[in-house]
Design a protein around this motif. Sequence first.
Motif, short mmCIF file in Angstrom:
data_model
loop_
_atom_site.label_atom_id
_atom_site.label_comp_id
_atom_site.label_asym_id
_atom_site.label_seq_id
_atom_site.Cartn_x
_atom_site.Cartn_y
_atom_site.Cartn_z
N GLU A 107 31.94 36.34 39.52
CA GLU A 107 33.03 37.61 39.67
C GLU A 107 34.42 37.13 39.69
OE1 GLU A 107 33.11 41.08 40.68
OE2 GLU A 107 31.87 40.51 39.62
N PHE A 116 37.74 38.00 37.73
CA PHE A 116 39.14 38.06 38.61
C PHE A 116 39.96 36.49 38.03
CE2 PHE A 116 38.00 40.62 42.31
CZ PHE A 116 38.01 41.49 42.14
N TYR A 117 40.10 35.81 38.51
CA TYR A 117 41.12 34.82 37.43
C TYR A 117 41.22 35.32 35.77
CZ TYR A 117 42.84 30.55 36.64
OH TYR A 117 43.43 28.91 36.18
N TRP A 150 43.37 37.72 35.77
CA TRP A 150 44.81 37.34 36.42
C TRP A 150 45.33 37.10 36.08
CZ3 TRP A 150 46.82 32.71 38.56
CH2 TRP A 150 47.74 32.68 39.01
N THR A 204 47.30 42.36 37.77
CA THR A 204 47.26 41.64 39.40
C THR A 204 46.84 42.41 40.07
OG1 THR A 204 49.57 42.07 39.41
CG2 THR A 204 48.81 39.45 38.38
N LEU A 205 46.78 42.79 41.12
CA LEU A 205 46.84 43.70 42.37
C LEU A 205 48.17 44.43 42.32
CD1 LEU A 205 44.87 44.38 45.05
CD2 LEU A 205 46.21 43.05 46.56
N GLY A 255 45.31 48.27 38.30
CA GLY A 255 44.94 47.44 39.62
C GLY A 255 44.79 47.37 40.75
N SER A 256 45.13 47.62 41.21
CA SER A 256 45.35 47.80 42.90
C SER A 256 44.53 48.47 42.47
CB SER A 256 45.92 48.98 43.42
OG SER A 256 47.51 48.82 43.23
N PHE A 291 41.03 48.59 40.99
CA PHE A 291 39.92 47.89 40.48
C PHE A 291 39.94 46.51 41.49
CE2 PHE A 291 38.60 43.65 38.42
CZ PHE A 291 37.81 44.31 37.54
N TYR A 292 40.91 46.06 41.50
CA TYR A 292 40.35 44.96 42.65
C TYR A 292 40.12 45.56 43.50
CZ TYR A 292 42.32 41.62 39.39
OH TYR A 292 42.78 40.78 38.05
N THR A 293 40.33 46.45 44.15
CA THR A 293 39.98 47.12 45.59
C THR A 293 38.88 47.03 45.78
OG1 THR A 293 41.91 47.91 46.00
CG2 THR A 293 41.04 48.57 47.64
N GLY A 311 36.09 44.24 44.37
CA GLY A 311 36.84 43.12 45.64
C GLY A 311 36.12 43.47 47.20
#
Lengths: 98, 210
Positions: free
Chosen positions: B121, B125-126, B129, B134-135, B141-142, B144-146, B149
């Motif tokens: 993971e 994410f890296y 990014w 990004t978030l 992006g928001s 997905f990462y939320t 994450g």
Amino acid sequence: MAETHERTVHGQGFYVGFGVLMLVLTLLAFFLVGRHVLGAALVVPVLLFLALVQVVMQLWLFMHLDSGRRVFSLFFLFGFAVALVVSLSVWYLVQQSA
Amino acid sequence: VTNNPEFGHAAAGHAAQHADHHQQAAADNRTLGIWIFLSGECAFFASLIGTFLALHTNTAGGPTGAQLFDLPYTGAATLVLLTSSLTAVLGTVALQRGNLRGLQAWLLVTAFLGVVFLEFEGFEFYSFWQQGLTLSRSAFGSAFYTLVGFHAMHVSFGVFWLLSLLFLTIRKGLNVDIRSRLYIAGLYWHFVDVVWVVIFTVVYLLGKVG
């Protein structure tokens, strides 16, 4: 005390077989998408069906792992029902407004 | 189990039985508690998944899921997490058979697989990014990462939980109290695994289909 505890429902072989079946279903789902086996219209319901089968099988298995009072696990079904309603209704609302 | 009928006189036996009943009641409360907690977790992840479904097409000119997702990579991470669920079950079988060494070995393997999944993971994410997601890049992006994450945070917490129980069994062995703690930690781990089944289908596979 003894009758509510120490209840081995299945042996190791059962769980290993179950785990391998899960891995096969997962690989199948990735294979269907990665190799474009099915058309776009068909692949979505098939993927959702495969996910549903896995979720139900896993929940059934793990809810029966219970070492104590199995009736407690029914609380979880309530949350699961709420989860289905929430996620599907948001999806529906978005489809409608799109 | 602390109750040994061959040992001591009637009063000592009674006291031990009393302690056992007390521990069993605590174990029952704990089992009820974890199911209610997981029920709430269901609603929590459902709202995040619903949010993702609502926002995943809003990429605002940024990278899309279909461009970013690498199926063999996510597939490998998925196999690792599903296998960890199986090793957790084998740990439960060892626990039910009173096999302390087996239980400890499976706990260690399960926690290790959890760490491997987290590495997958982290690198994913890296990579995303670096590719511009990004978030704050887009609503996609928001969301997905939320969602992903929060799932990764649950896995991290599970690894910590399993390892702390491993140390507890090394220090104290097995009793009714520790058995019920191991049992609810196992349920939590399986739940996190079931959530991932939904996430890899809805986010990754359906995202790739478009």
